[in-house]
Design an enzyme around this catalytic site. Sequence first.
Site, PDB file in Angstrom:
ATOM      1  CG  ASP A 107      -1.835   1.132   1.350  1.00 33.05           C
ATOM      2  OD1 ASP A 107      -2.858   1.093   0.654  1.00 33.05           O
ATOM      3  OD2 ASP A 107      -1.562   2.089   2.118  1.00 33.05           O
ATOM      4  CD  GLU A 146      -2.199   2.383  -3.593  1.00 37.58           C
ATOM      5  OE1 GLU A 146      -1.595   2.483  -2.508  1.00 37.58           O
ATOM      6  OE2 GLU A 146      -3.243   3.000  -3.832  1.00 37.58           O
TER       7      GLU A 146
HETATM    8  C1  NOJ Z   1      -4.233   3.278  -0.652  1.00 39.06           C
HETATM    9  C2  NOJ Z   1      -5.443   2.462  -0.424  1.00 39.06           C
HETATM   10  O1  NOJ Z   1      -5.789   1.783  -1.586  1.00 39.06           O
HETATM   11  C3  NOJ Z   1      -6.528   3.394   0.075  1.00 39.06           C
HETATM   12  O2  NOJ Z   1      -7.770   2.764   0.134  1.00 39.06           O
HETATM   13  C4  NOJ Z   1      -6.104   3.922   1.413  1.00 39.06           C
HETATM   14  O3  NOJ Z   1      -7.033   4.885   1.857  1.00 39.06           O
HETATM   15  C5  NOJ Z   1      -4.721   4.557   1.364  1.00 39.06           C
HETATM   16  N1  NOJ Z   1      -3.777   3.799   0.597  1.00 39.06           N
HETATM   17  C6  NOJ Z   1      -4.153   4.691   2.739  1.00 39.06           C
HETATM   18  O4  NOJ Z   1      -3.760   3.442   3.243  1.00 39.06           O
END
Ligand code: NOJ
Length: 602
Positions: A229, A302
């Site tokens: 993430d 991500e």
């Molecule tokens: C990316 C995640 O996909 C999202 O849903 C989240 O709010 C943020 N990172 C913070 O962890």
Amino acid sequence: MYWRLLLLTSLVTVVSTVRLRSDQPTKDWWEHAGFYQIYPRSFKDSDQDGIGDLNGITEKLPYLKDIGMRGFWLSPMYKSPMADFGYDISDFRDIQPEYVTMDNFRRQVAEAKRLGLKVILDYVPNHSSDEHEWFLKSAQRVAGYEDYYVWRDGKPNPDDPSKPLPPNNWLSGFRGSAWQWNDERKQFYYHLFTAKQPDLNFRNPKVVEEMKEILRFWLDLGVDGFRIDSVGCMFEVLPDENGDFPDEPLSGTTQDVEDFAYLEHIYTIDRPGNVEMVYEWRKLLENYRKEHGGDTRILMTESWSSLDIIKPYFRDIRGNEGAQMPFNFRLITELNATSTAYHFKNVIDSWMAIVDENHTANWVLGNHDRSRVGTRFGERRIDGMAMVELTLPGVSVTYQGDEIGMTDVDITWEQTVDPAGCNEGRENYAAKSRDPVRTPFQWDDSSLAGFTSGTNTWLPVGPNYLQVNVKVESSNPKSHLNIFKALMELRESDTFLYGDWRTIAFNEQVFVIVRDLPSSSTYITVVNLGNSVQIINGSQLVKYIPKALSYAIVDGLSSHNIGDSVNTGSIKLQPYEAFVLEAKRPADRMVRAVICDRWLNF
Ligand code: NOJ
Ligand code: MG
């Protein structure tokens, strides 16, 4: 003379064709996988509380198998106060009580293994919850924990000396200052997301080690990899000699001083340390495999940044390997209902240009943070977009519900729970809220779409659930679901596994993908992106193409049937029509093998 030559060479061609097949390099399990993203809160509720849970997911794993998935990645199911619906983790080693127990998780992994499905967990290294034990200790300055988070003194406030001002102008992705005052420690802490998600301090080796231990903990429980993430947000710039962080410059793109876009995030996003950390995690995974055996464990990262930032997540020039799958979000960020075939070609080709021969492409068409495919591209393009995603080379990633054509659900301000929406206020919440894409999965046409047998759901069920659901779509051969399944099956064939690829913008409106392998059928994905009839000449797409092609897959509203043939010289497309055509004429291949060494002429 020509035909004699052809006959003479046929035998040689057949022999070399056979050799070519067995010569294909073997693919590692993930390299051509279809992955499915599960948002645990919304997939399937097994205990009537209106909230999805682990047993619900386990019960539905055969569905994933049935639609051709090789694995799934789970949005966080860890213990969490749910300020950001699981992305605020208060115990990285435990399960959220609403999703029930660790035993349920063990059972899920065992069941996944039995079905041959790989389990990928969401790994959230950038921040924890402010209710995490580390944060509580850090706020109290417990020895050893002082520097687990990014703490700074405030700036003096000339108007009210008792209320210091934030250390600098950095902003939160969820609006307003990224600095939150902590009364216990009498300092500010940095939080890129909500104030309940303090950023961990990755400059502290202890934090780095703790987070590595967490990877090992879940690997020991049998997981096959991690989706990392917010990978581009872990490191902030090094502070100056006084310990101060510089202000970020204004972007000039908005006047809204609280909007994240107000600043250019040169000191907080995409700092060099992030990718270095990923190389270390990759090594950890490789070493784990050496010690414990088993299949390759994989990393997905991500990052929504530009291609030059994404590229080193695969590997750097020193040869450090990073993630097998730096997520490719470009079908989400760069394309929409107004994009032309030229845009499609450009977006796909430019991504492919960063994937070298030792790495594998991936295609993410949706997720829990962005508007759904059917809403972004329009419902009429749902099947066509699935064809694009699933006939390109490499790995596909499908967000739960996109395969049945779920669309964004209207959520009122009163129903809104996502902090990204709530923080915008009643007037603007809809522009940022992610609730519309997180509504309960639509399993059937019973009340509450078969998501729960309870009486309520944490977000409302989409009003289209009577038609858009797995049960109804299963019995309709032309449904989004059955087209999706047919595509997933088709992409298991040699041409899609090993074949060459080309994208073609036939004109503004008709986008084409050609997949070709000398020893197998050639497939041509043809998508009419617009609302007028189009007629194309197939021989302008592929050289030595047979005079007739057949429909391998057609979109749900197409009047054609699978197996019907079409005259190559005049392929007609109704508005928004999309199909995959097959050219299977071994004789043509032999001609091709004699005359030229490539099927395609570009
Ligand atoms: C990316 C995640 O996909 C999202 O849903 C989240 O709010 C943020 N990172 C913070 O962890
Ligand atoms: Mg439940």
